[in-house]
Each structure stands twice: as C-alpha cells, then as structure tokens.
Design an enzyme around this catalytic site. Structure first.
Site, PDB file in Angstrom:
ATOM      1  N   ASP A 219      38.278  52.079  43.952  1.00  0.00           N
ATOM      2  CA  ASP A 219      38.734  52.971  42.888  1.00  0.00           C
ATOM      3  C   ASP A 219      37.845  52.886  41.646  1.00  0.00           C
ATOM      4  OD1 ASP A 219      41.148  53.937  44.248  1.00  0.00           O
ATOM      5  OD2 ASP A 219      41.710  51.824  44.172  1.00  0.00           O
ATOM      6  N   ARG A 323      36.644  38.775  47.299  1.00  0.00           N
ATOM      7  CA  ARG A 323      36.122  40.095  47.657  1.00  0.00           C
ATOM      8  C   ARG A 323      35.632  40.169  49.108  1.00  0.00           C
ATOM      9  NH1 ARG A 323      34.118  44.411  45.127  1.00  0.00           N
ATOM     10  NH2 ARG A 323      35.182  43.831  43.224  1.00  0.00           N
ATOM     11  N   ASP A 520      43.153  51.175  36.398  1.00  0.00           N
ATOM     12  CA  ASP A 520      42.573  51.515  37.707  1.00  0.00           C
ATOM     13  C   ASP A 520      41.861  50.314  38.325  1.00  0.00           C
ATOM     14  OD1 ASP A 520      43.518  53.952  36.965  1.00  0.00           O
ATOM     15  OD2 ASP A 520      41.581  54.929  36.774  1.00  0.00           O
TER      16      ASP A 520
HETATM   17  P1  ADP Z   1      36.036  47.469  44.888  1.00  0.00           P
HETATM   18  O1  ADP Z   1      37.237  48.174  45.372  1.00  0.00           O
HETATM   19  O2  ADP Z   1      35.423  46.674  45.976  1.00  0.00           O
HETATM   20  O3  ADP Z   1      36.333  46.701  43.662  1.00  0.00           O
HETATM   21  P2  ADP Z   1      34.845  49.453  43.175  1.00  0.00           P
HETATM   22  O4  ADP Z   1      34.433  50.836  43.508  1.00  0.00           O
HETATM   23  O5  ADP Z   1      36.112  49.309  42.425  1.00  0.00           O
HETATM   24  O6  ADP Z   1      34.958  48.584  44.514  1.00  0.00           O
HETATM   25  O7  ADP Z   1      33.639  48.808  42.411  1.00  0.00           O
HETATM   26  C1  ADP Z   1      33.726  47.557  41.793  1.00  0.00           C
HETATM   27  C2  ADP Z   1      32.942  47.588  40.503  1.00  0.00           C
HETATM   28  O8  ADP Z   1      31.555  47.784  40.748  1.00  0.00           O
HETATM   29  C3  ADP Z   1      33.339  48.711  39.574  1.00  0.00           C
HETATM   30  O9  ADP Z   1      33.515  48.169  38.298  1.00  0.00           O
HETATM   31  C4  ADP Z   1      32.147  49.643  39.582  1.00  0.00           C
HETATM   32  O10 ADP Z   1      32.020  50.307  38.339  1.00  0.00           O
HETATM   33  C5  ADP Z   1      31.011  48.702  39.793  1.00  0.00           C
HETATM   34  N1  ADP Z   1      29.781  49.255  40.388  1.00  0.00           N
HETATM   35  C6  ADP Z   1      29.498  50.508  40.792  1.00  0.00           C
HETATM   36  N2  ADP Z   1      28.273  50.574  41.349  1.00  0.00           N
HETATM   37  C7  ADP Z   1      27.747  49.329  41.296  1.00  0.00           C
HETATM   38  C8  ADP Z   1      26.515  48.718  41.726  1.00  0.00           C
HETATM   39  N3  ADP Z   1      25.564  49.449  42.326  1.00  0.00           N
HETATM   40  N4  ADP Z   1      26.345  47.404  41.535  1.00  0.00           N
HETATM   41  C9  ADP Z   1      27.306  46.666  40.964  1.00  0.00           C
HETATM   42  N5  ADP Z   1      28.499  47.155  40.530  1.00  0.00           N
HETATM   43  C10 ADP Z   1      28.722  48.477  40.703  1.00  0.00           C
HETATM   44 MG    MG Z   2      37.921  48.156  42.170  1.00  0.00          MG
END
Ligand code: ADP
Ligand code: MG
Length: 543
Positions: A219, A323, A520
C-alpha cells in the site's frame, strides 16, 4: 474518457446476434469445434468425438480479459488464429473456496485459401468478443462505477522492487506481463529506485499520456502516488486518473479489499495477484474515498486506507523487521506486541456519519456514556465536546474550512475540520475514555490480506469506519478479536472493549510526547492528528 455515459446508453440498439463458426483447435487440428458467441457466453462444442474429457465448454464473457487474432508463423499456412483468454472462478485444488484460473481457448480458422480473408474473419470474432465481454462486465459492475478503460490503453505500471520479500519484479515477470498483453493493455514498466521516487514522478508526469497509473507493491507505493497527484496544481483532474493496484508487497490491504468487494473468498499470494490482475484487465473504474489527514507541522497528507495509533500502528512499524516472511509479518508482529501489551493515553473525538446510530460495543447498541473527567490531562480543550448526546449530533456542522481556496495548497479544502489547535464544533462526539489499546480508522475493508477489519466498508461509502479498543481488555480477548478479524467476525464477538462508529471526521490527541501514528501503514509525524473523508475523490480500477 466519458464518465457519464456507457456504450449501452450511447448505442442502445447494439444487437446481440449470435456469431457461429466451425474451427479446429490450435493444439490439435484433427479436432473440429462449433463455436457460438452469444451476448453472454462463448460456447464451444466438439464436433469430433472426444476420446476422453469434456466435449463442451461454456465460458462466460464476464470472465474474459481479452483476445487476439493473428497469423501463424508459417508463411505457407493460410490459416488465422483466434485466442480468447478467460479467468473463471474454479474450485480450489485441495482447499475450500474458489479462485480465478486462466483458461485459454485457441482456434484455427482456415475456411478460405486467402490468408487475408481468414485473418479478417478472426479479427471480426475478436472485436465481437471484446465488445460483448466489455458489456457483460459493465453489467456486473458495482454502483460506484464511473467508466471502463477502452482498448488499447496505456498504463504506467510502477513496481517497487523492494516491497514485501522483494518479489514484486518476479511476480510481474511470471504473471502480470502476460496477463496485460493478453488483455491488450500496453504498459510502461517503471521500477522505483527509492522512497518517494514514484511520488515525485507522478507529481511531474504528463498525465494526458496515461489511461491509468497502476502500482505493483504494497500500500505504501499507492500512498506515494495519491499524494503525488494531490500535490499538483491540477489536482482536481489529476486525482481522477484511474489508479490500479496489484499486490506485490507485504501490506496489500487495498488489493485484498477490492478482491473482497468483487465477491472473492479470502485469498493471498499468487491467488490474490491473479484476482487483482483480472480486475485490472477488466478495467472497471469506480470512485474511491480519500481521507485528508492534518498533522501538527507537516503538510496535509492524503490517505486511502487507514489511520492507526496504539497497538496496530506499533505492529505496523515493529513488523518491518519480519518483512522477509511477507504478509505473515503482521501476524508475527501481533503476537510479539501482545506479549508487551500497553495502554495509550489520549483524547478521541469524531463527527458521526449521517445515519450512524452511535458507537457500538461489540455488536450491541449502547447509549454514549458520560463525559470524561474535567481534570483530564489533554493539551487542547474540546469545546463543548463532552455533550455527546444525539440531539447535539444531529445538528449540521458549521463549516470552518481550515484553508481558503484562494492561493491555498493543492487538494480539496477540509470543510469539517477547524484548525488543529482550535476547539471542535458542538456536534462532534468525544469518546468517554482516554485509555486505549488501539485506535484504528479504516476506509476500506481490509487492514492486511487476512484482516477483514471493516467488513461494512465500501470503496465509496463516504465514511470512515472508526474502531477503538478500550484499555482493560485481556491479552486473550485481544487475541480473540484479531483471530475473529480474519473472517470479519470481531464486531459480532460481543467484546465490550471494542467500539465501532461510522464517522466523517475525527481528531485524536495523544497525551504522550512520543509514539507512532501510521497512515496507510506509513509512519507520519507524531502528535495531534485530524482527518476528514472526501467521498469518491479518486478513481480506482476495481470491481
Ligand atoms: P510493503 O507492503 O512491503 O511495505 P510498500 O509498497 O508499502 O511495500 O513499500 C514500502 C516502502 O517502500 C514505502 O514507504 C514506499 O514508499 C517505499 N519505496 C518505494 N519504492 C522504493 C524503492 N525502490 N526502494 C526503497 N523503498 C521504496
Ligand atoms: Mg507498506
């Protein structure tokens, strides 16, 4: 895209004559089939006797994501080919429930010697299948439906390679790419390089190039995209760009929610991905509520899923270190946090939604209890807020927009919220308790793939589903609540510590100087926070 009129309204006389053809199967030219395309189904009957297996198939066009007409590889072969791709619900192998499974029907058309004529015939079929499938799918769309993506369409597909177990790219390669191609969706893959990369890109993008922005992550990446869109000076148009979501992270709550709204039984992993991929290919665009969130000193944020404080927010953050187990990280985090269960002190107030009958404890209706003690330690006073009876609540809120429209930052003005340091209007309700185990505001059904936290929530119900758990609950009772939440049964569990209300706005003032608030699933500035729902502000490709 015209959001107001569907094809059926524009062309009321579209006929639904049955197309009929006799083709051979691509895999086995000895098998001849009669193929009927009705308004609702593709009906395939074997004309050649089948030694084994079923001889007939009726495939519903509402399960069809696309089709393709093409020439074969051999130049000497005059035949044309027609492939039609379906994702019907099939009984799960070795478990209860149903899930979507890919079915490809592939025919060889060789009635004529002229390759061009055979291809024309295959293309005629492909157009007819596409048109009828689109019509069937619109008929099954929900009430919030505003449009359907036409084909061919251009999508920007944003993938976070770090999300979840770091598997988003391989899921894209193994499942998504093929599915989108079959559905005639042209997409540009954008792999994010860092946090806020997507947010910046979306803020600057020429949105006229894209029919949809789709994120494949958890999300958190959609949170970036929605905030990026609402930071633009043309935010009013930008936020109407259809958005899509494919579960590629560990927190895939919105993906689980749209799967749930589409009638799917609980799913996770690749099953959830295929279901969301199917919904994406179907391209039905609905309105989705967005909640604006005001914080003490950071700029206003926009949220599509949840606001959490206490137990849930702590689990969100602490479970980051698990994670690698993917979506199970929340289960592990919940068990760990249960062991060090604590109380969070603060004040909670909210503006009930129209028709909300007051807070519910468990599933019982009880009158709003008496106000908190006068010597409560909160920093800001809630003007008049202790008088939370129904007659006061029925009154219309005086609009006190916190930002004027002239020269104001982008995004819709908040008409229900006074400035964060000002008293609340009299029709707000103050929660009588100040000791909480958790406060959770949800605007979609799922908090995680396996947590149906707000079973009554809908994509566009213009409501915040506010839950809180009062201090005093035992560890066992809290664990039971989370276990019941898997099926959305926690509200019926008759837990006296759980309170639920449908609200339009809320304010939370934690008393402690340090702590965690998540929006979120993302950590935001800690301190007083208030939020207001903007019904149907965004567009989501869902069911
Ligand atoms: P998850 O459900 O595994 O937490 P998310 O989509 O919520 O996955 O992403 C986790 C975090 O990583 C978010 O804060 C997002 O903004 C950030 N993010 C997005 N792209 C990247 C990237 N390329 N490298 C590191 N963090 C990222
Ligand atoms: Mg997340």
């Amino acid at each position: 895209m015209d959001e107001r009129r569907t094809d059926l309204e524009r062309f009321p006389s579209i006929s639904s004559v049955t197309l009929y053809g006799e083709f051979t199967l691509t895999g086995n030219r000895k098998v001849r089939c009669s193929v009927n395309l009705t308004e609702r189904d593709l009906v395939v009957q074997r004309l050649t006797a089948a030694p084994v297996g079923r001889s007939n198939a009726v495939l519903s066009l509402k399960d069809c994501v696309g089709c393709r007409a093409y020439r074969g590889n051999e130049p000497a072969d005059p035949a044309a080919y027609l492939s039609v791709y379906f994702y019907p619900l099939r009984r799960r192998w070795m478990s209860s429930g149903v899930s979507r499974q890919r079915v490809e029907q592939c025919f060889r058309l060789a009635a004529l010697q002229d390759p061009r004529a055979n291809l024309d015939e295959a293309e005629k079929w492909a157009r007819a299948v596409r048109e009828r499938a689109a019509r069937q799918q619109r008929l099954h769309g929900d009430g919030a439906l505003v449009s359907q993506l036409s084909r061919p369409c251009q999508m920007m597909l944003l993938v976070n390679p770090q999300s979840g177990k770091g598997q988003a790219l391989s899921l894209y390669n193994n499942h998504v790419q093929k599915m989108l191609n079959e559905a005639g969706i042209v997409h540009t893959l954008v792999i994010t390089e860092r946090q806020n990369h997507a947010r910046e890109m979306v803020r600057e993008a020429d949105l006229s190039q894209w029919d949809a922005l789709v994120i494949m992550s958890g999300d958190g990446l959609l949170f970036e995209v929605i905030n990026g869109l609402l930071e633009r000076s043309d935010w009013e148009d930008a936020i109407r760009t259809p958005l899509g979501i494919l579960p590629g992270g560990s927190g895939n709550a919105l993906a689980a929610s749209i799967h749930h709204y589409s009638g799917g039984s609980a799913a996770s992993g690749e099953e959830l991905l295929v279901s969301c991929g199917f919904l994406l290919c179907r391209g039905l665009v609905s309105r989705m509520d967005v909640v604006s969130v005001q914080l003490p000193s950071s700029p206003r944020l926009f949220s599509f899923l949840s606001l959490a404080w206490g137990f849930v927010a702590d689990v969100d953050v602490e479970s980051e270190k698990y994670r690698r187990v993917g979506a199970a990280r929340f289960t592990v985090g919940t068990l760990v946090r249960l062991a060090s269960l604590r109380v969070y002190k603060g004040r909670l107030a909210y503006l009930p939604a129209a028709g909300d009958n007051g807070p519910r404890r468990g599933h019982e209706l009880t009158p709003v209890p008496s106000p908190p003690p006068a010597d409560s330690p909160c920093r800001h006073s809630f003007h008049n807020s202790c008088h939370s009876n129904n007659s006061l609540r029925a009154r219309r809120t005086e609009s006190t927009p916190s930002r004027s429209s002239a020269g104001s930052p982008p995004g819709p003005p908040d008409s229900l919220l006074p400035p964060l340091d000002r008293p609340l209007p009299p029709d707000w309700v103050v929660a009588p308790e100040e000791d909480f185990v958790l406060v959770l505001a949800m605007y979609q059904s799922h908090l995680a793939e396996d947590l149906l936290a707000a079973p009554g929530a809908a994509l566009n119900d213009d409501a915040i589903h506010l839950f809180y758990v009062r201090a005093g609950i035992s560890r066992a009772a809290l664990l039971r609540l989370f276990l019941a939440m898997e099926k959305g049964a926690h509200l019926a569990a008759n837990c006296q510590h759980l309170v639920h209300s449908r609200v339009r706005a809320l304010r939370l003032e934690p008393h402690s100087a340090k702590g965690i608030i998540t929006v979120d699933g993302e950590v935001v500035e800690y301190g007083a926070v208030q939020a207001e729902v903007h019904g149907g502000l965004s567009r989501l490709i869902s069911g």
